[in-house]
Design a protein around this motif. Structure first.
Motif, PDB file in Angstrom:
ATOM      1  N   ASP A  64       6.066 -13.832   8.361  1.00 49.14           N
ATOM      2  CA  ASP A  64       5.224 -14.603   7.439  1.00 49.14           C
ATOM      3  C   ASP A  64       3.756 -14.251   7.675  1.00 49.14           C
ATOM      4  O   ASP A  64       2.951 -15.086   8.066  1.00 49.14           O
ATOM      5  CB  ASP A  64       5.477 -16.099   7.647  1.00 49.14           C
ATOM      6  N   ASN A  65       3.429 -12.933   7.446  1.00 51.13           N
ATOM      7  CA  ASN A  65       2.024 -12.510   7.588  1.00 51.13           C
ATOM      8  C   ASN A  65       1.734 -11.412   6.577  1.00 51.13           C
ATOM      9  O   ASN A  65       2.644 -10.781   6.017  1.00 51.13           O
ATOM     10  CB  ASN A  65       1.726 -12.046   9.014  1.00 51.13           C
ATOM     11  N   ASP A  66       0.456 -11.146   6.338  1.00 50.78           N
ATOM     12  CA  ASP A  66       0.040 -10.205   5.290  1.00 50.78           C
ATOM     13  C   ASP A  66       0.535  -8.795   5.555  1.00 50.78           C
ATOM     14  O   ASP A  66       0.897  -8.071   4.626  1.00 50.78           O
ATOM     15  CB  ASP A  66      -1.489 -10.198   5.177  1.00 50.78           C
ATOM     16  N   SER A  67       0.538  -8.372   6.801  1.00 45.56           N
ATOM     17  CA  SER A  67       0.963  -7.014   7.127  1.00 45.56           C
ATOM     18  C   SER A  67       2.405  -6.779   6.700  1.00 45.56           C
ATOM     19  O   SER A  67       2.721  -5.754   6.083  1.00 45.56           O
ATOM     20  CB  SER A  67       0.818  -6.777   8.632  1.00 45.56           C
ATOM     21  N   TYR A  68       3.283  -7.725   7.040  1.00 42.23           N
ATOM     22  CA  TYR A  68       4.687  -7.575   6.655  1.00 42.23           C
ATOM     23  C   TYR A  68       4.836  -7.609   5.140  1.00 42.23           C
ATOM     24  O   TYR A  68       5.565  -6.807   4.549  1.00 42.23           O
ATOM     25  CB  TYR A  68       5.536  -8.665   7.297  1.00 42.23           C
ATOM     26  N   TYR A  69       4.123  -8.556   4.498  1.00 42.52           N
ATOM     27  CA  TYR A  69       4.231  -8.668   3.044  1.00 42.52           C
ATOM     28  C   TYR A  69       3.756  -7.392   2.357  1.00 42.52           C
ATOM     29  O   TYR A  69       4.341  -6.930   1.368  1.00 42.52           O
ATOM     30  CB  TYR A  69       3.425  -9.859   2.554  1.00 42.52           C
ATOM     31  N   GLU A  70       2.652  -6.796   2.857  1.00 45.22           N
ATOM     32  CA  GLU A  70       2.120  -5.572   2.249  1.00 45.22           C
ATOM     33  C   GLU A  70       3.133  -4.432   2.354  1.00 45.22           C
ATOM     34  O   GLU A  70       3.389  -3.722   1.378  1.00 45.22           O
ATOM     35  CB  GLU A  70       0.808  -5.178   2.931  1.00 45.22           C
ATOM     36  N   ARG A  71       3.693  -4.245   3.543  1.00 43.05           N
ATOM     37  CA  ARG A  71       4.652  -3.160   3.731  1.00 43.05           C
ATOM     38  C   ARG A  71       5.910  -3.400   2.902  1.00 43.05           C
ATOM     39  O   ARG A  71       6.470  -2.474   2.301  1.00 43.05           O
ATOM     40  CB  ARG A  71       5.019  -3.026   5.205  1.00 43.05           C
ATOM     41  N   SER A  72       6.351  -4.654   2.852  1.00 41.13           N
ATOM     42  CA  SER A  72       7.536  -4.969   2.063  1.00 41.13           C
ATOM     43  C   SER A  72       7.262  -4.781   0.580  1.00 41.13           C
ATOM     44  O   SER A  72       8.097  -4.233  -0.160  1.00 41.13           O
ATOM     45  CB  SER A  72       7.973  -6.409   2.350  1.00 41.13           C
ATOM     46  N   GLU A  73       6.062  -5.202   0.135  1.00 37.67           N
ATOM     47  CA  GLU A  73       5.705  -5.068  -1.278  1.00 37.67           C
ATOM     48  C   GLU A  73       5.545  -3.603  -1.662  1.00 37.67           C
ATOM     49  O   GLU A  73       5.906  -3.187  -2.765  1.00 37.67           O
ATOM     50  CB  GLU A  73       4.411  -5.834  -1.554  1.00 37.67           C
ATOM     51  N   GLN A  74       5.011  -2.814  -0.736  1.00 36.15           N
ATOM     52  CA  GLN A  74       4.848  -1.390  -0.988  1.00 36.15           C
ATOM     53  C   GLN A  74       6.199  -0.718  -1.212  1.00 36.15           C
ATOM     54  O   GLN A  74       6.358   0.086  -2.131  1.00 36.15           O
ATOM     55  CB  GLN A  74       4.120  -0.739   0.185  1.00 36.15           C
ATOM     56  N   LEU A  75       7.165  -1.054  -0.375  1.00 29.96           N
ATOM     57  CA  LEU A  75       8.505  -0.497  -0.549  1.00 29.96           C
ATOM     58  C   LEU A  75       9.102  -0.921  -1.887  1.00 29.96           C
ATOM     59  O   LEU A  75       9.744  -0.126  -2.585  1.00 29.96           O
ATOM     60  CB  LEU A  75       9.423  -0.951   0.598  1.00 29.96           C
ATOM     61  N   LYS A  76       8.873  -2.177  -2.233  1.00 33.30           N
ATOM     62  CA  LYS A  76       9.422  -2.684  -3.495  1.00 33.30           C
ATOM     63  C   LYS A  76       8.761  -2.007  -4.689  1.00 33.30           C
ATOM     64  O   LYS A  76       9.433  -1.630  -5.672  1.00 33.30           O
ATOM     65  CB  LYS A  76       9.219  -4.199  -3.556  1.00 33.30           C
ATOM     66  N   ASN A  77       7.438  -1.815  -4.608  1.00 32.99           N
ATOM     67  CA  ASN A  77       6.718  -1.171  -5.715  1.00 32.99           C
ATOM     68  C   ASN A  77       7.124   0.284  -5.862  1.00 32.99           C
ATOM     69  O   ASN A  77       7.257   0.810  -6.981  1.00 32.99           O
ATOM     70  CB  ASN A  77       5.208  -1.273  -5.497  1.00 32.99           C
ATOM     71  N   GLU A  78       7.295   0.966  -4.721  1.00 33.16           N
ATOM     72  CA  GLU A  78       7.729   2.359  -4.775  1.00 33.16           C
ATOM     73  C   GLU A  78       9.071   2.468  -5.484  1.00 33.16           C
ATOM     74  O   GLU A  78       9.285   3.366  -6.303  1.00 33.16           O
ATOM     75  CB  GLU A  78       7.834   2.934  -3.361  1.00 33.16           C
ATOM     76  N   LEU A  79       9.960   1.573  -5.177  1.00 32.36           N
ATOM     77  CA  LEU A  79      11.262   1.584  -5.831  1.00 32.36           C
ATOM     78  C   LEU A  79      11.119   1.306  -7.316  1.00 32.36           C
ATOM     79  O   LEU A  79      11.722   1.997  -8.155  1.00 32.36           O
ATOM     80  CB  LEU A  79      12.182   0.532  -5.187  1.00 32.36           C
ATOM     81  N   ALA A  80      10.301   0.307  -7.654  1.00 32.46           N
ATOM     82  CA  ALA A  80      10.138  -0.059  -9.064  1.00 32.46           C
ATOM     83  C   ALA A  80       9.520   1.090  -9.860  1.00 32.46           C
ATOM     84  O   ALA A  80       9.934   1.376 -10.999  1.00 32.46           O
ATOM     85  CB  ALA A  80       9.274  -1.313  -9.178  1.00 32.46           C
ATOM     86  N   ASP A  81       8.527   1.785  -9.266  1.00 31.71           N
ATOM     87  CA  ASP A  81       7.880   2.905  -9.967  1.00 31.71           C
ATOM     88  C   ASP A  81       8.873   4.034 -10.226  1.00 31.71           C
ATOM     89  O   ASP A  81       8.936   4.590 -11.340  1.00 31.71           O
ATOM     90  CB  ASP A  81       6.707   3.441  -9.140  1.00 31.71           C
ATOM     91  N   LYS A  82       9.642   4.397  -9.238  1.00 37.56           N
ATOM     92  CA  LYS A  82      10.615   5.477  -9.391  1.00 37.56           C
ATOM     93  C   LYS A  82      11.656   5.118 -10.446  1.00 37.56           C
ATOM     94  O   LYS A  82      12.020   5.950 -11.303  1.00 37.56           O
ATOM     95  CB  LYS A  82      11.306   5.761  -8.060  1.00 37.56           C
ATOM     96  N   GLU A 158      18.013   2.170  -4.724  1.00 36.61           N
ATOM     97  CA  GLU A 158      18.084   0.751  -4.313  1.00 36.61           C
ATOM     98  C   GLU A 158      18.604   0.635  -2.881  1.00 36.61           C
ATOM     99  O   GLU A 158      18.076  -0.137  -2.078  1.00 36.61           O
ATOM    100  CB  GLU A 158      19.011   0.000  -5.268  1.00 36.61           C
ATOM    101  N   GLN A 159      19.636   1.445  -2.570  1.00 39.07           N
ATOM    102  CA  GLN A 159      20.178   1.410  -1.212  1.00 39.07           C
ATOM    103  C   GLN A 159      19.160   1.945  -0.200  1.00 39.07           C
ATOM    104  O   GLN A 159      19.020   1.405   0.897  1.00 39.07           O
ATOM    105  CB  GLN A 159      21.469   2.231  -1.150  1.00 39.07           C
ATOM    106  N   ASP A 160      18.446   3.003  -0.622  1.00 39.54           N
ATOM    107  CA  ASP A 160      17.399   3.532   0.265  1.00 39.54           C
ATOM    108  C   ASP A 160      16.336   2.475   0.526  1.00 39.54           C
ATOM    109  O   ASP A 160      15.833   2.341   1.653  1.00 39.54           O
ATOM    110  CB  ASP A 160      16.752   4.777  -0.363  1.00 39.54           C
ATOM    111  N   TYR A 161      16.027   1.759  -0.552  1.00 41.46           N
ATOM    112  CA  TYR A 161      15.035   0.686  -0.388  1.00 41.46           C
ATOM    113  C   TYR A 161      15.534  -0.380   0.599  1.00 41.46           C
ATOM    114  O   TYR A 161      14.782  -0.821   1.483  1.00 41.46           O
ATOM    115  CB  TYR A 161      14.736   0.060  -1.746  1.00 41.46           C
ATOM    116  N   LEU A 162      16.822  -0.780   0.451  1.00 45.02           N
ATOM    117  CA  LEU A 162      17.377  -1.790   1.356  1.00 45.02           C
ATOM    118  C   LEU A 162      17.397  -1.293   2.793  1.00 45.02           C
ATOM    119  O   LEU A 162      17.109  -2.055   3.731  1.00 45.02           O
ATOM    120  CB  LEU A 162      18.798  -2.169   0.911  1.00 45.02           C
ATOM    121  N   ASP A 163      17.724  -0.001   2.961  1.00 47.21           N
ATOM    122  CA  ASP A 163      17.716   0.554   4.316  1.00 47.21           C
ATOM    123  C   ASP A 163      16.314   0.536   4.900  1.00 47.21           C
ATOM    124  O   ASP A 163      16.126   0.197   6.080  1.00 47.21           O
ATOM    125  CB  ASP A 163      18.265   1.988   4.299  1.00 47.21           C
TER     126      ASP A 163
END
Length: 730
Positions: A64-82, A158-163
């Motif tokens: 529950d901190n900004d660093s984790y949220y940023e990294r998690s959001e980055q992974l999610k955005n990368e997946l969404a863009d692709k 999606e699986q790569d993202y989950l991994d």
């Protein structure tokens, strides 16, 4: 005594360890066991709890901190863009061919033929020519193949993202837990099994980090069932046995049922569902005594179902398995735990009487193999000056142990005398500590009542009298019958064919002597002695044996040259229960002699003693109670200073009489006679000698045997005369 001995000889040794059950993260139905040095089990449990309490707070904070949220959001955005780019490419290709790609459901897509800017409806599509319709269908089929390939790519992404998300979670979890577990491993580096458990815990924390992130009522409720609202159950340490003192355990199991002995697994009910886990495993006496000693009563062990077989199985395998009793009885098919076995190293001490030992030895072939050492305890020891000093020390140890007042010298002397009375031997001391401890407690009570700082002899006497009074209800009822005349007894004068015999009645823990009148009648006959008790089946086997012995002795005295012409019947008067024992044999013999001779026998002397076929007097039991019983009876009916008791000489060392009897004997108002041969008893009872035969087998005319011999001769003459008269008449 065994506890005192073991406590003096038990020291700390390597065989004493702590045993803990922990979760088996690979198979929760088979909890693992951890072996730790004595006293380390509780410490390890506390260290794991401290670790969990820190993780319960630290892990949610790490996620529950900004660093984790940023990294998690980055992974999610990368997946969404692709995904968006890939779908956009398919959509553009479709639009060029007059087909539109629409989203129907999350993750669901559809290709639709277009009619300008709007999709074709069923009506508009049917208005197209066959070639146009076929063109759209072929185009859509080709696009669908491409779309399926694109969706497979999306699924892989999606699986790569989950991994990657899982890897991120693992990194965060390891960052929080890694150094904490490392510290624990460093602390317990010498305990290889603990290190193995901590490594599996490290991996499980990563795999199940959601336990710390999800806040749900079910988790809280289940945790509360273990009396711990904060710590996840799967990471608890169940300390089964804790040996913080390092001494070999000494355990006494008073109720050796299956669960108490072998342990059990508790169950918890949550929302109508019964569940269990390793934290609900409970230790049995075998676990608690492991590495030391377990003391049990053999009878209680044998009374409990499945316990004896389970105990032998544990001793044979040198391991302890915790199995539900229901499974032993095959009554339950419910899933339960199968905890890892614990090595067993215990010495079991069984207590029991000789009969139980012999039964086990006879009917259980494994008994001697498993229980190799037998100790047969003496109930008494010699009363020597040295042993009396030791006994005084034993009394002192009981006083210290029970927190009682100390005894003065006379009190100690009185207790030692009572010990000899319990042993029924002047030269023995009883080793039944419970009796002495009870006497000391009650003596201490009376000392307290009199505000005495010490236990004195009068307090001991008061305690003995009180104990006797509490258990004397039946005795008082019997003596009441003597006093009011409903029990017919005479303790003075002389009567033909009647003797006072002595016996002992036992009621619970109370023994007292009673006087029984034995009577006999003689008549013309063929020499049989009828035992009325035996004929009506109220006589025990030993009593019947005694009557047969005296019958044999009578035949030896008077029937060596001719058959006896006298028959007799003998019985215990006013006896309504079974009569057993041979201690009344001499009394019965004197009664028969009186009936056969017509000579009166003294009523102021009671008789106890057994005899053999040679007329020798044999010892009997309960001689003190018998003498005291006759003395009390004489006091009730009126003493004339001539009363006494005849007893076997071989019982003299058993005399430990109460004080009032001793005082009466000292004043010569009551006598105790010891005899070694029945002839001595006859002389005392009849006031004339029994008689010794001459070379012709004739007894002196004025002796008891001579009188009987003369009467038998007269009967023979009468018999011959009657037979001669009968022949002349015929």
């Amino acid at each position: 005594m065994m506890l005192r001995y073991l406590r003096q000889h038990v020291d700390a040794h390597d065989g004493v360890v702590d045993w803990c059950y922990v979760n088996n993260f690979d198979d929760i139905r088979q909890p693992r066991v951890l072996k730790l040095p004595a006293g380390l089990g509780i410490q390890f449990k506390k260290d794991v709890e401290k670790l969990m309490f820190r993780l319960v707070k630290a892990i949610p904070q790490a996620f529950d901190n900004d660093s984790y949220y940023e990294r998690s959001e980055q992974l999610k955005n990368e997946l969404a863009d692709k995904q968006e780019k890939q779908l956009l490419q398919v959509s553009k290709q479709a639009q060029k061919k007059g087909v539109n790609l629409t989203v129907t459901t999350p993750g669901g897509y559809r290709l639709v033929a277009m009619n300008g800017e709007e999709p074709h409806t069923a009506e508009t599509f049917s208005e197209l020519t066959a070639d146009e319709q076929q063109h759209f269908e072929d185009t859509i089929n080709k696009l669908e193949k491409k779309l399926r390939g694109t969706l497979r790519k999306l699924a892989n992404w999606e699986q790569d993202y989950l991994d990657k998300q899982q890897q991120l979670n693992e990194e965060v979890t390891l960052a929080v837990t890694g150094h904490l577990i490392d510290d624990l491993e460093a602390k317990y580096e010498e305990q290889k099994n603990v290190i193995g458990f901590l490594e599996t815990m490290r991996k499980d924390l990563v795999d199940n980090v959601d336990i710390f992130l999800e806040d749900n009522d079910e988790h809280a409720t289940i945790a509360y069932a273990s009396l711990d609202k904060k710590m996840p159950r799967r990471y608890q340490v169940n300390v089964l046995v804790n040996r913080k003192d390092g001494l070999a355990p000494i355990v006494v199991e008073d109720n050796p049922n299956y669960h108490n002995l072998f342990g059990y697994v508790e169950n918890v009910t949550y929302k109508g569902t019964v569940f269990t886990d390793f934290s609900l495993i409970r230790a049995g006496s075998l676990h608690k005594a492991n590495g030391g000693y377990l003391l049990m009563d053999a009878i209680k062990v044998l009374e409990q179902p499945f316990v004896w077989d389970g105990l032998k199985r544990a001793l044979r395998s040198s391991s302890m398995a915790i199995n539900a009793l229901e499974r032993e009885m095959t009554l339950s098919g419910t899933i339960s735990l199968e905890p890892e076995h614990i090595p067993l190293n215990v010495k079991i001490i069984l207590f029991g009487d000789r009969e139980t030992y012999l039964l086990l030895q006879q009917y259980d072939s494994e008994f001697q193999e498993l229980f190799k050492v037998t100790a047969d305890f003496e109930g008494e020891m010699a009363r020597t000056p040295e042993n009396q000093v030791l006994y005084a020390k034993f009394i002192s140890s009981l006083v210290h142990e029970k927190g009682l007042r100390h005894c003065d010298k006379k009190a100690v002397m009185k207790i030692i005398e009572h010990s000899s009375r319990i042993a029924e031997d002047q030269n023995k001391l009883s080793l039944h500590a419970a009796d002495i401890a009870n006497l000391l407690r009650e003596s201490d009570y009376w000392a307290e009542k009199q505000d005495s700082k010490q236990i004195k002899s009068e307090h001991v006497i008061k305690a003995l009298d009180s104990a006797k009074h509490r258990s004397s209800r039946i005795r008082d009822q019997i003596y009441e019958g003597v006093e009011n005349g409903s029990t017919l007894l005479t303790v003075s004068g002389a009567v033909v064919g009647q003797v006072n015999a002595l016996s002992v009645l036992t009621t619970g823990d109370s023994e007292f002597g009673i006087v029984s009148r034995i009577t006999a009648v003689a008549r013309y006959g063929d020499g049989d002695v009828i035992d009325i008790e035996r004929d009506v089946k109220l006589g025990g086997t030993i009593h019947s044996k005694g009557v047969l012995i005296l019958s044999s002795y009578l035949a030896h005295l008077f029937g060596q040259t001719d058959h006896l012409t006298l028959s007799a019947s003998i019985t215990f008067e006013q006896s309504y229960g079974e009569v057993d024992g041979d201690s009344a044999t001499i009394a019965e013999f004197c009664t028969l002699l009186s009936a056969m001779s017509g000579l009166p026998v003294r009523q102021d002397i009671a008789v106890t003693g057994s005899m053999n076929q040679k007329g020798e007097v044999q010892p009997v039991g309960g001689v003190n109670q018998k003498i005291e019983g006759f003395y009390d009876t004489c006091m009730i009916l009126g003493a004339d200073n001539t009363q006494g008791v005849i007893m076997p000489e071989t019982n003299v060392h058993n005399l430990m009489l109460k004080q009032d009897v001793l005082d009466a004997a000292a004043k010569k108002t009551f006598s105790v006679y010891s005899v070694s041969h029945v002839n001595e008893a006859i002389a005392l009872m009849f006031g004339k000698p029994a008689g010794e035969p001459n070379t012709d087998g004739k007894f002196p005319p004025r002796s008891v045997f001579g009188t009987i011999q003369q009467r038998l001769a007269k009967l023979k003459e009468t018999d011959k005369d009657s037979e001669g008269g009968a022949k002349s008449k015929s």
